[in-house]
Design a protein around this motif. Structure first.
Motif, short mmCIF file in Angstrom:
data_model
loop_
_atom_site.label_atom_id
_atom_site.label_comp_id
_atom_site.label_asym_id
_atom_site.label_seq_id
_atom_site.Cartn_x
_atom_site.Cartn_y
_atom_site.Cartn_z
N SER A 17 0.85 -1.20 0.00
CA SER A 17 0.00 0.00 0.00
C SER A 17 0.88 1.25 0.00
CB SER A 17 -0.92 0.00 1.22
OG SER A 17 -0.15 0.05 2.38
N GLY A 18 0.42 2.28 -0.68
CA GLY A 18 1.17 3.53 -0.74
C GLY A 18 2.30 3.54 -1.73
N VAL A 19 2.28 2.56 -2.65
CA VAL A 19 3.37 2.43 -3.60
C VAL A 19 3.06 3.23 -4.87
CG1 VAL A 19 3.86 0.66 -5.32
CG2 VAL A 19 4.63 0.35 -2.99
N GLY A 66 -3.57 -3.10 -1.00
CA GLY A 66 -2.23 -3.62 -0.78
C GLY A 66 -1.90 -4.02 0.64
N GLN A 67 -2.82 -3.73 1.59
CA GLN A 67 -2.48 -4.01 2.99
C GLN A 67 -2.26 -5.50 3.21
OE1 GLN A 67 -4.91 -1.91 2.03
NE2 GLN A 67 -5.53 -0.53 3.68
N GLU A 68 -1.46 -5.79 4.23
CA GLU A 68 -1.09 -7.18 4.48
C GLU A 68 -2.30 -8.05 4.78
OE1 GLU A 68 2.89 -7.05 6.82
OE2 GLU A 68 1.83 -8.91 7.28
N ARG A 69 -3.28 -7.49 5.49
CA ARG A 69 -4.38 -8.35 5.93
C ARG A 69 -5.32 -8.70 4.79
NH1 ARG A 69 -6.44 -3.66 9.15
NH2 ARG A 69 -5.23 -4.53 10.82
N PHE A 70 -5.17 -8.03 3.63
CA PHE A 70 -6.03 -8.37 2.50
C PHE A 70 -5.31 -9.22 1.45
CE2 PHE A 70 -7.87 -4.15 3.77
CZ PHE A 70 -8.90 -4.73 4.49
#
Lengths: 205, 501
Positions: A17-19, A66-70
């Motif tokens: 995320s945020g890339v 993009g978050q890890e939990r998804f």
């Protein structure tokens, strides 16, 4: 209303995320760039058609979370996609390791003829670089990936990226079918047959 | 520039073909809904119930707060839009066709995007997905599973995989699977008690939290706990012979040993279409532990086996369900086959009527056919009238046919004109290569003119708002239009490839 064609090719954008996944897609489809707070176009399926060599390619570009939990949900998104763009931030080493993980996953679970591109975004922030270009380039060479460093802010190499992907995609020739009635359902039987033949060959070996 | 214009034209044509396709789909799905949807509800009944209970329990636990999703508290202040989004989602169960259901989902997502944009937040997928999951959690509409199943199986598949509403639908699917596969370790709960809490609708014991000091020895802890618990439902119904069965069915029970040893195993299970994945087998260590555990309760086992045999029942139920699904599939196929031939007959008969307007015998044939299709609203209305006054109706039918013929003639004329235009275009294209620039401009203008004509045709169909008004004759016109659009699309493609080689 967005167009829908059987020849449209779906592209997934993956990465931490945020890339800059969304802004990369926005730059290509609308030729716009916004800082996070000003963006007026929400997450959706971005579409654009391109003519390369002797074929039309209709892109429909899918943004993912993009978050890890998804991350465990990603397979639902990249199903049926013909190309995957894996993005990392050149100013964050962690995002490059994430990208490596994505490459492994796509190699394992994606289709055989899936086109994979490794993209280092934010090349305008060269002063704060943490990932060397050589390292990424060698990794891409090893794994047979398209590699480019882009900047969604300045638009550098963004067009090239999608043109390269369009070239790599298998071509679809334009023909007028003899019986249009058979084309009504738009299911290409020939492709299915080819796949079956391939399987048979493999079994023989 | 010309290239872009041509591409845009292609897009317009394609969107029009889609519109016509949508009308076909909408009409058939409306008529087939009553016979298909109950089956889907039945097959997914178990999953639907489990999921709705799970969501209720998750709300009770108050774990999935806005902070967990990293949602800004500003977003929840916009109550009007939020409630609008929720009501959009709730409508999903009152809609009948897959298109309408998908519209509910995308309407909800677009409301959420509006909120994100108005509050100046990042409106990318990074924020949309958690926000959407949060709203689904708080509305908890019924039959989430069967709705998703229905849409996935009965909507035109390129729409799902390529369009914007398809994107929102995939978000819907993934948020369902997120709620399903939530793991205890994210909230520092002990996994077995967490799962049990979410499954039982009546249990009010809160799941136990993991003590960080003991967290490394969770396996031993749980064994001791299970000894202390008087008799577990699970242990009652298990004999050593059934250990193999557990392995085969891969039932995710909290006491499934291999799950405890691999805390990440839940993650891997969600990627279920991993073909290379090997089947997990219970290792020898696990088996020994299991057997110890079993011996301890062997005394009570045989006595209580008959009283409460829940685990075994689950096994058998699964098998029965699979059988049911197979049977239902076959039924559905038969239903489809019955439906379509009738429609074809209808069309054919009405064609004949147009040619021989005054043949009453054939009208009677038509009536018989219409009697067969009781499902169709249209025909029901007609039938009622027909039964009342046959003579009057025959006259009416004739009048209708005449009117329809007039309409058809008008449209056919338009189509013919357009075809002529196209032929002229192509001739101009290939004969005058010297004045290419001028000709290309002309061509573009002509194609645009054609498009205006198409708009007129579309306008006539757009007047049909309720689908009960559509008559089989209209379908034929629609089908002709659809064919013509497909042809035009192909011609455009060839033009493109020849010009820009």
């Amino acid at each position: 209303m967005t167009f829908v064609t059987p020849n449209a090719s779906k592209i997934v954008i993956l990465g931490d995320s945020g890339v800059g996944k969304t802004s990369l897609a926005l730059r290509f489809t609308h030729n716009e760039f916004h800082d996070l707070e000003l963006s007026t176009v929400g997450a959706k399926c971005f579409t654009k058609s391109v003519h390369v060599a002797d074929k039309d390619v209709h892109f429909s570009i899918w943004d993912t979370a993009g978050q890890e939990r998804f991350q465990s949900l990603a397979p639902i998104y990249y199903r049926n996609s013909r190309a995957a763009i894996i993005v990392y931030d050149i100013t964050q080493k962690k995002s490059f390791h994430e990208a490596e993980r994505w490459v492994d996953e796509m190699k394992r679970h994606g289709d055989e003829d899936l086109v994979i591109a490794l993209i280092g975004n934010k090349s305008d922030l060269n002063e704060y670089r943490e990932v060397k270009m050589k390292v990424a380039q060698e990794y891409a060479l090893k794994n047979n990936l398209i590699f480019l460093e882009t900047s969604a802010k300045t638009g550098e190499h963004v067009e090239d990226l999608f043109m390269k992907i369009a070239e790599m995609l298998p071509s679809v020739h334009a023909k007028i079918p003899e019986n249009l009635d058979h084309n009504f359902g738009i299911v290409s039987i020939s492709k299915l047959e080819e796949k079956e033949k391939r399987k048979e060959k493999k079994n023989c070996c | 520039m010309e290239q872009n214009k041509l591409m845009d034209l292609g897009d317009k044509i394609q969107s029009k073909t889609l519109e016509i396709y949508n009308i076909f789909e909408q009409y058939t799905m409306l008529n087939v809904y009553d016979s298909i949807y109950p089956h889907i509800l039945q097959t997914n009944k178990k999953k639907d119930q489990l999921l709705s209970i799970r969501i209720k329990k998750l709300i009770q636990l108050q774990i999935l707060t806005p902070e967990f999703f990293h949602l800004n508290s500003k977003l929840l202040e916009q109550k009007n839009l939020l409630e609008h989004a929720k009501s959009n989602l709730n409508k999903i169960n009152s809609k009948k066709t897959p298109q309408d259901k998908m519209d509910c989902i995308s309407g909800c997502c677009q409301d959420l995007l509006k909120i994100l944009i108005e509050k100046g937040e990042d409106s990318s997928a990074d924020n949309l997905l958690p926000f959407f999951i949060y709203t689904i959690l708080n509305t908890n509409p019924e039959n989430l599973y069967s709705n998703a199943d229905y849409i996935e199986n009965f909507r035109y598949s390129p729409v799902i995989s390529m369009s914007e509403s398809g994107y929102f639908f995939i978000n819907f699917m993934s948020s369902i699977s997120f709620l399903e596969t939530l793991q205890a370790k994210d909230f520092e709960f002990e996994s077995s008690s967490f799962e049990q809490y979410l499954k039982d609708p009546d249990s009010q014991k809160l799941p136990q939290k993991i003590d960080k000091s003991k967290s490394k020895s969770t396996i031993d802890d749980s064994e001791e706990k299970s000894k202390n618990v008087k008799i577990n439902n699970f242990s009652k119904s298990i004999s050593p012979k059934k250990i193999k069965n557990i392995n085969r069915h891969k039932i995710n029970h909290p006491l499934h040993f291999s799950q405890k040893i691999n805390p990440n195993s839940g993650l891997r299970q969600t990627r279920s279409f991993n073909k290379k994945k090997k089947e997990k087998r219970i290792s020898k260590k696990d088996l020994k532990k299991f057997q110890k555990h079993f011996k301890f309760q062997k005394v009570n086992y045989e006595e209580k086996m008959e009283e409460n045999d829940s685990f075994v029942i689950v096994d058998i139920l699964d098998q029965e369900n699979q059988n049911q699904i197979e049977i239902q599939d076959e039924l559905q196929i038969i239903e489809f086959e019955e439906d379509f031939p009738n429609k074809k007959n209808l069309n054919q008969n009405q064609n004949k009527n147009q040619n021989l307007n005054e043949n009453q015998n054939q009208n009677q044939n038509q009536n018989q056919n219409q009697n067969q299709n009781q499902n169709q609203n249209l025909n029901q209305n007609q039938n009622e009238n027909l039964n009342q006054n046959q003579n009057e109706n025959q006259n009416q039918n004739q009048n209708q046919n005449e009117n329809q013929n007039q309409n058809q003639n008008q449209i056919q004329n338009q189509i013919e004109i357009q075809d002529e235009l196209q032929i002229i275009e192509f001739e101009e294209d290939f004969s005058n290569k010297e004045n290419q620039n001028q000709n290309q401009n002309l061509n573009l203008n002509q194609i645009e003119n054609q498009n205006e004509n198409q708009n007129q045709i579309d306008y006539q169909f757009a007047n049909i708002q309720s689908f009960s008004e559509i008559q089989p004759n209209d379908f034929e016109l629609l089908f002709q239009e659809y064919k013509r659009l497909l042809q035009e699309n192909q011609k455009l493609k060839i033009l493109l490839s020849k010009k820009f080689q």
